[in-house]
Design a protein around this motif. Structure first.
Motif, mmCIF file in Angstrom:
data_model
loop_
_atom_site.group_PDB
_atom_site.id
_atom_site.type_symbol
_atom_site.label_atom_id
_atom_site.label_comp_id
_atom_site.label_asym_id
_atom_site.label_seq_id
_atom_site.Cartn_x
_atom_site.Cartn_y
_atom_site.Cartn_z
ATOM 1 N N THR A 1 41.723 53.250 24.923
ATOM 2 C CA THR A 1 43.018 52.679 25.251
ATOM 3 C C THR A 1 42.586 51.238 26.214
ATOM 4 O OG1 THR A 1 44.273 54.687 25.360
ATOM 5 C CG2 THR A 1 45.137 52.619 26.666
ATOM 6 N N THR B 1 46.007 51.707 21.809
ATOM 7 C CA THR B 1 45.166 52.979 21.825
ATOM 8 C C THR B 1 44.521 52.752 20.234
ATOM 9 O OG1 THR B 1 46.419 54.084 23.316
ATOM 10 C CG2 THR B 1 44.876 55.234 21.739
ATOM 11 N N ILE C 1 53.634 46.874 27.696
ATOM 12 C CA ILE C 1 53.441 47.379 29.148
ATOM 13 C C ILE C 1 54.433 46.494 29.909
ATOM 14 C CG2 ILE C 1 52.195 47.433 31.120
ATOM 15 C CD1 ILE C 1 49.766 47.898 29.233
ATOM 16 N N TYR D 1 50.484 44.401 26.258
ATOM 17 C CA TYR D 1 50.715 45.754 25.508
ATOM 18 C C TYR D 1 49.304 46.865 25.608
ATOM 19 C CZ TYR D 1 53.946 45.159 21.912
ATOM 20 O OH TYR D 1 55.346 44.894 21.501
ATOM 21 N N LYS D 2 49.789 47.943 25.870
ATOM 22 C CA LYS D 2 48.587 48.905 25.633
ATOM 23 C C LYS D 2 48.318 49.304 24.208
ATOM 24 C CE LYS D 2 49.920 53.366 26.410
ATOM 25 N NZ LYS D 2 50.604 54.681 27.037
ATOM 26 N N GLU E 1 44.164 47.445 27.574
ATOM 27 C CA GLU E 1 45.357 46.701 28.086
ATOM 28 C C GLU E 1 45.233 45.232 27.408
ATOM 29 O OE1 GLU E 1 46.725 46.427 31.926
ATOM 30 O OE2 GLU E 1 46.880 48.755 32.162
#
Length: 132
Positions: free
Chosen positions: A91, A86, A113, A83-84, A93
């Motif tokens: 941000t 933020t 992602i 997942y990304k 990963e």
């Protein structure tokens, strides 16, 4: 059936019904929602089932914030789910298995992602409201 009220069947719900979210490569289920849990502010458990993520994922979650805390669990059987995330202006990963705690007031977004698995979101409120 003394305890039947303690069991909630998941209800499929489109992601675009949630403020600051749009359709994404997932199936969303509201698993449990309670207006009041022993006198507190309530809670809500939502699960995203992720399969067949396209090579390029269009953005589907705008940065937003809440007046309540949120906890996200990113899980997959084979560790492939990414997942990304933020948080504020940063941000990350994030690979499965992971947990992300989002305190109230922190602008955030979460988007898959790659991979397949489950994204579980628990919010601690009886009234879901988001702000940007």
């Amino acid at each position: 059936m003394k305890y039947k009220h303690l069991i909630s069947e998941g209800q499929e719900q489109s992601l675009d019904t949630v403020q600051f979210h749009h359709q994404g490569p997932l199936t969303r289920y509201v698993l449990m929602q309670r207006d009041n849990v022993d006198g507190d502010g309530g809670y809500r458990v939502v699960t995203h089932i992720i399969n067949d993520v396209p090579e390029v994922v269009e953005s589907y979650c705008e940065k937003h914030w809440h007046e309540f805390d949120e906890v996200n669990h990113i899980l997959s059987e084979d560790g492939s789910l990414r997942y990304k995330i933020t948080l504020g202006d940063e941000t990350y990963e994030v690979n499965s298995p992971s947990t992300v705690y989002i305190p109230k007031g922190l602008k955030h977004s979460a988007e898959v992602i790659s991979g397949k698995g489950v994204f579980i979101c628990t919010t601690f409120t009886k009234d879901y409201k988001a702000f940007n």
